[in-house]
Design an enzyme around this catalytic site. Structure first.
Site, PDB file in Angstrom:
ATOM      1  CG  ASP A  95     -23.153  26.284  57.530  1.00 32.75           C
ATOM      2  OD1 ASP A  95     -22.654  26.310  56.401  1.00 32.75           O
ATOM      3  OD2 ASP A  95     -23.343  25.228  58.166  1.00 32.75           O
TER       4      ASP A  95
HETATM    5  N1  LIG Z   1     -34.868  26.027  48.773  1.00 27.21           N
HETATM    6  C1  LIG Z   1     -34.467  25.404  49.909  1.00 27.21           C
HETATM    7  N2  LIG Z   1     -33.134  25.353  50.185  1.00 27.21           N
HETATM    8  C2  LIG Z   1     -32.792  24.746  51.344  1.00 27.21           C
HETATM    9  C3  LIG Z   1     -33.709  24.152  52.222  1.00 27.21           C
HETATM   10  N3  LIG Z   1     -33.010  23.626  53.270  1.00 27.21           N
HETATM   11  C4  LIG Z   1     -31.691  23.900  53.054  1.00 27.21           C
HETATM   12  N4  LIG Z   1     -31.581  24.591  51.898  1.00 27.21           N
HETATM   13  C5  LIG Z   1     -30.353  25.110  51.290  1.00 27.21           C
HETATM   14  O1  LIG Z   1     -29.278  24.236  51.589  1.00 27.21           O
HETATM   15  C6  LIG Z   1     -28.090  25.014  51.586  1.00 27.21           C
HETATM   16  C7  LIG Z   1     -27.339  24.699  52.880  1.00 27.21           C
HETATM   17  O2  LIG Z   1     -25.968  24.815  52.638  1.00 27.21           O
HETATM   18  P1  LIG Z   1     -25.071  26.009  53.280  1.00 27.21           P
HETATM   19  O3  LIG Z   1     -23.679  25.520  53.347  1.00 27.21           O
HETATM   20  O4  LIG Z   1     -25.724  26.533  54.511  1.00 27.21           O
HETATM   21  O5  LIG Z   1     -25.168  27.194  52.223  1.00 27.21           O
HETATM   22  P2  LIG Z   1     -24.656  27.172  50.710  1.00 27.21           P
HETATM   23  O6  LIG Z   1     -25.811  26.842  49.813  1.00 27.21           O
HETATM   24  O7  LIG Z   1     -23.438  26.327  50.578  1.00 27.21           O
HETATM   25  O8  LIG Z   1     -24.328  28.691  50.437  1.00 27.21           O
HETATM   26  P3  LIG Z   1     -23.270  29.598  51.269  1.00 27.21           P
HETATM   27  O9  LIG Z   1     -24.101  30.421  52.183  1.00 27.21           O
HETATM   28  O10 LIG Z   1     -22.603  30.407  50.180  1.00 27.21           O
HETATM   29  O11 LIG Z   1     -22.340  28.657  51.987  1.00 27.21           O
HETATM   30  C8  LIG Z   1     -28.483  26.496  51.522  1.00 27.21           C
HETATM   31  O12 LIG Z   1     -28.344  26.979  50.204  1.00 27.21           O
HETATM   32  C9  LIG Z   1     -29.946  26.436  51.911  1.00 27.21           C
HETATM   33  O13 LIG Z   1     -30.700  27.510  51.341  1.00 27.21           O
HETATM   34  C10 LIG Z   1     -35.112  24.241  51.888  1.00 27.21           C
HETATM   35  O14 LIG Z   1     -36.002  23.762  52.610  1.00 27.21           O
HETATM   36  N5  LIG Z   1     -35.423  24.874  50.737  1.00 27.21           N
END
Ligand SMILES: Nc1nc2c(ncn2[C@@H]2O[C@H](COP(=O)(O)OP(=O)(O)OP(=O)(O)O)[C@@H](O)[C@H]2O)c(=O)[nH]1
Length: 229
Positions: A95
Site C-alpha cells: 500500500d
Molecule cells: N506507475 C506508477 N504508479 C504509481 C506511482 N506512485 C504510486 N503509484 C500507484 O498508485 C497506487 C497506490 O494505491 P494503492 O492503494 O497502494 O494500490 P492500488 O492501485 O489501489 O492497488 P491495490 O494494491 O489492489 O490496492 C498503486 O497502484 C501504485 O502503483 C508511480 O510513480 N508510478
C-alpha cells in the site's frame, strides 16, 4: 529441502498495473489475486498510527484478504487431491501513500484534488511511503509472514499552473498515490528522489528481497527462467 530448491508460485495481491510491471521487469511472473479491503475505512481506524505503520497495516490487511481467497481455492483442491503436492505460494501485497507535512494522502480520484495536491507540494519535498507484506503458504498453512514499510524522499519541481493543468488533464495522476508517477508523464515534474525508485512506483524490490530473506526464501529462486537458460 532449502528455500533455493523449493517450487514457488508468486501471487501479487494487487490490482496495480505498475506493481505487476515492476515485478515482471525484475524477473517474476506473478498471478494476480486482487485484495478486497475497504482501505478508507481501515485508514480511518488508524488515525493515531505512525504513517509507516499505517501503510504496513494496510498491506497486511490486503494480505489477509488474498490469503483467505487462496486457502479457499486450496481447500476445494485438497478435496480432490493432496494440497501438499501443490507448489508453495509467495504472496506479495503493498500500500502506497504520500506523507506531506504530517498528512498521508492516497489517490486524488478527481482533477480538483489532484490540482490542489500539486499546488501544495510543488517546489517542496515529501515522502512516498509503501507498506509491504510477504506471506509464505505451504499446503493449507501460512508458514511465514513478514512486513515493513519503505520511505522515499520525493522532490517536486516548481511546476507552473499550466503544467499542472496539462498533467491533470491527461487523467494519469488521478488514480495513483500522491497524484504523480515517477515512470510516466509525472517524471517531467519530479526533480529527484532519495531512496528506492521501485518503492515509489509501487513495490520496493530491495524491501521485498529483505522480507523474503527473513522467510528463508531467496528472491532468485522466484525468478522466471531466462530465455538464455
Ligand atoms: N506507475 C506508477 N504508479 C504509481 C506511482 N506512485 C504510486 N503509484 C500507484 O498508485 C497506487 C497506490 O494505491 P494503492 O492503494 O497502494 O494500490 P492500488 O492501485 O489501489 O492497488 P491495490 O494494491 O489492489 O490496492 C498503486 O497502484 C501504485 O502503483 C508511480 O510513480 N508510478
Amino acid at each position: 529441502m532449502t528455500g533455493a530448491d523449493r517450487r514457488y508460485e508468486v501471487i501479487l495481491g494487487s490490482a496495480s498495473p505498475a506493481r505487476l510491471t515492476v515485478l515482471r521487469n525484475a524477473g517474476l511472473d506473478p498471478r494476480v489475486v486482487v485484495a478486497d479491503v475497504d482501505e478508507d475505512h481501515l485508514l480511518g481506524t488508524m488515525a493515531a498510527e505512525n504513517p509507516g505503520d499505517a501503510v504496513t497495516r494496510l498491506a497486511q490487511a490486503k494480505a489477509d484478504s488474498v490469503i483467505a481467497t487462496l486457502l479457499n481455492e486450496r481447500v476445494d483442491h485438497a478435496a480432490s487431491s493432496d494440497a501438499q503436492t501443490l507448489p508453495d505460494l509467495v504472496v506479495l501485497t503493498c500500500d502506497s501513500m504520500l506523507l506531506y507535512r504530517g498528512t498521508l494522502t492516497g489517490k486524488p480520484h478527481s482533477a480538483q484534488v489532484a490540482i490542489e495536491q500539486w499546488k501544495r507540494v510543488r517546489g517542496d519535498e515529501a515522502q512516498l511511503l509503501t507498506g509491504h507484506c510477504v506471506a509464505h503458504i505451504r499446503g493449507l498453512d501460512v508458514v511465514g509472514r513478514s512486513a515493513e514499510s519503505a520511505s522515499t524522499v520525493v522532490r517536486f519541481a516548481s511546476v507552473d499552473d499550466d503544467e499542472i493543468e496539462a498533467y491533470v488533464s491527461t487523467g494519469e495522476p488521478l488514480e495513483v498515490a500522491g497524484a504523480f508517477t515517477l515512470d510516466g508523464r509525472g517524471g517531467w515534474f519530479i526533480a529527484g528522489i532519495e531512496g528506492d525508485p521501485s518503492s515509489v512506483i509501487g513495490i520496493g524490490l530491495p524491501t521485498v528481497r529483505h522480507l523474503l530473506r527473513r522467510l528463508d526464501i531467496p528472491v532468485t529462486s522466484l525468478w522466471s527462467p531466462t530465455s538464455t537458460a
